[in-house]
Design a protein around this motif. Structure first.
Motif, PDB file in Angstrom:
ATOM      1  N   ARG A 153       3.397   0.968   3.440  1.00 16.63           N
ATOM      2  CA  ARG A 153       2.287   1.650   2.770  1.00 16.63           C
ATOM      3  C   ARG A 153       1.286   2.142   3.808  1.00 16.63           C
ATOM      4  O   ARG A 153       1.040   1.492   4.813  1.00 16.63           O
ATOM      5  N   THR A 154       0.687   3.273   3.529  1.00 13.60           N
ATOM      6  CA  THR A 154      -0.376   3.773   4.383  1.00 13.60           C
ATOM      7  C   THR A 154      -1.691   3.122   3.971  1.00 13.60           C
ATOM      8  O   THR A 154      -1.766   2.400   2.978  1.00 13.60           O
ATOM      9  N   ALA A 155      -2.728   3.382   4.738  1.00 12.90           N
ATOM     10  CA  ALA A 155      -4.041   2.805   4.425  1.00 12.90           C
ATOM     11  C   ALA A 155      -4.555   3.296   3.080  1.00 12.90           C
ATOM     12  O   ALA A 155      -5.345   2.624   2.431  1.00 12.90           O
ATOM     13  N   GLN A 156      -4.117   4.498   2.635  1.00 15.43           N
ATOM     14  CA  GLN A 156      -4.587   5.054   1.360  1.00 15.43           C
ATOM     15  C   GLN A 156      -3.670   4.717   0.201  1.00 15.43           C
ATOM     16  O   GLN A 156      -3.991   5.031  -0.949  1.00 15.43           O
ATOM     17  N   SER A 157      -2.537   4.088   0.461  1.00 16.83           N
ATOM     18  CA  SER A 157      -1.591   3.789  -0.607  1.00 16.83           C
ATOM     19  C   SER A 157      -2.130   2.693  -1.513  1.00 16.83           C
ATOM     20  O   SER A 157      -2.826   1.790  -1.061  1.00 16.83           O
ATOM     21  N   SER A 158      -1.766   2.781  -2.809  1.00 17.88           N
ATOM     22  CA  SER A 158      -2.147   1.739  -3.755  1.00 17.88           C
ATOM     23  C   SER A 158      -1.161   0.597  -3.659  1.00 17.88           C
ATOM     24  O   SER A 158      -0.027   0.751  -3.236  1.00 17.88           O
ATOM     25  N   ARG A 159      -1.608  -0.565  -4.096  1.00 20.92           N
ATOM     26  CA  ARG A 159      -0.746  -1.748  -4.087  1.00 20.92           C
ATOM     27  C   ARG A 159       0.290  -1.635  -5.184  1.00 20.92           C
ATOM     28  O   ARG A 159      -0.033  -1.348  -6.326  1.00 20.92           O
ATOM     29  N   ASP A 160       1.562  -1.877  -4.876  1.00 18.41           N
ATOM     30  CA  ASP A 160       2.637  -1.815  -5.870  1.00 18.41           C
ATOM     31  C   ASP A 160       2.614  -3.048  -6.760  1.00 18.41           C
ATOM     32  O   ASP A 160       2.329  -4.123  -6.295  1.00 18.41           O
ATOM     33  N   GLY A 170       1.921  -4.897   2.366  1.00 11.56           N
ATOM     34  CA  GLY A 170       1.864  -3.441   2.318  1.00 11.56           C
ATOM     35  C   GLY A 170       2.255  -2.806   3.639  1.00 11.56           C
ATOM     36  O   GLY A 170       2.949  -1.783   3.671  1.00 11.56           O
ATOM     37  N   ILE A 171       1.835  -3.412   4.744  1.00 12.03           N
ATOM     38  CA  ILE A 171       2.202  -2.889   6.061  1.00 12.03           C
ATOM     39  C   ILE A 171       3.707  -2.988   6.265  1.00 12.03           C
ATOM     40  O   ILE A 171       4.360  -2.038   6.724  1.00 12.03           O
ATOM     41  N   VAL A 172       4.272  -4.138   5.917  1.00 10.24           N
ATOM     42  CA  VAL A 172       5.716  -4.347   6.084  1.00 10.24           C
ATOM     43  C   VAL A 172       6.506  -3.349   5.227  1.00 10.24           C
ATOM     44  O   VAL A 172       7.552  -2.840   5.637  1.00 10.24           O
ATOM     45  N   ARG A 173       5.995  -3.049   4.043  1.00  9.23           N
ATOM     46  CA  ARG A 173       6.690  -2.132   3.139  1.00  9.23           C
ATOM     47  C   ARG A 173       6.407  -0.667   3.446  1.00  9.23           C
ATOM     48  O   ARG A 173       6.903   0.235   2.767  1.00  9.23           O
TER      49      ARG A 173
END
Length: 279
Positions: free
Chosen positions: A272-279, A267-270
């Motif tokens: 995503r923020t800390a509040q983003s859901s997992r894709d 998620g970090i590499v892509r």
């Protein structure tokens, strides 16, 4: 005086009702003779619709209590991670920005950088020595998930006394007549280059050893720019090769290891923020 006969009065002086009483002692009202006033309302409220009352097994009985009961899970929550998250990196890889985000976002989990063999990152992943790897293609994708991260410019490390040092960039044709040193941990895999010369000595074990040989004025070594920077020396320089295929760096992990920590790093590499859901 009326001549109508009245029935005998009971002990209380009241005459019996013209309707027989049921077992509960309440009269049965027929059509047109329902009790009036509050007595009628109370009689309606105290009926036996659906075989129960509000405090019985009806809508607000045991069902309501069951809905408000706490839920008990049989599976215990996973224990917090105690060992560090191990990220394997090959020489020249640049994961700094992702590491900084990890340490800000998950300070309770140490992230450990592990130098890995550039020729076989898959072995370290499948052996469980590392959780993820930032590695340079090509490598086998068998049993691995791989995300492409970025591409690197390829060039030649040459001695500062070489004629190639005098130009800002070179072409493959400019390499004709040069001794090309290919270390055992070669990161570029260009293969044979027409017009170049093979060295008369064994291949160095590492790129660092190959660059040290170039510094003595013998041959050149072709590497990604990031590796040239990692092994920077005053007696050598780097020249990009125009037209050379860039190398690709990817993030890889074992398909059997799809843990929350692994997905958090993905998620970090892509981005995503800390509040983003997992894709």
């Amino acid at each position: 005086m009326s001549s109508a006969r009245r029935g005998p009065a009971g002990k209380s002086g009241k005459r019996p009702s013209s309707h027989p009483r049921g077992a509960s002692g309440k009269g049965r009202a027929s059509k047109g003779s329902a009790p009036k006033g509050n007595a009628g309302k109370n009689a309606a409220k105290s009926g036996t619709k659906s075989g129960g009352t509000k405090n019985g097994a009806g809508k607000s009985g045991a069902g309501k209590n069951a809905r408000n009961s706490p839920i008990v899970f049989d599976v215990a929550p996973p224990a917090p991670r105690t060992e560090p998250f191990r990220l394997g990196v090959v020489a020249g890889a640049t994961p700094g920005k992702w590491i900084s985000i990890w340490r800000d976002r998950y300070p309770e989990i140490d992230l450990e950088l592990v130098d890995i063999d550039a020729t076989d990152p898959r072995a370290a992943l499948l052996a469980g020595d590392i959780d993820m790897a930032i590695a340079r293609e090509p490598f086998s994708h068998d049993d691995l998930h791989v995300i492409t991260l970025y591409e690197e410019v390829v060039g030649a490390v040459v001695s500062i006394d070489s004629a190639l040092e005098s130009v800002p960039e070179i072409t493959v044709d400019d390499l004709a007549g040069e001794v090309i040193i290919v270390p055992l941990d070669d990161a570029v895999h260009l293969g044979p280059i027409a017009g170049t010369i093979e060295p008369r000595f064994d291949a160095p074990a590492t790129t660092e050893d190959a660059i040290a040989t170039v510094a003595t004025g013998v041959g050149i070594v072709i590497v990604p720019m990031s590796i040239a920077r990692a092994h920077r020396r005053k007696d050598v320089t780097f020249r990009p090769i125009t037209g050379a295929k860039p190398t690709t760096v990817g993030l890889a992990w074992d398909r059997a290891n799809d843990s929350d920590d692994v997905q958090n790093f993905v998620g970090i590499v892509r981005g995503r923020t800390a509040q983003s859901s997992r894709d």
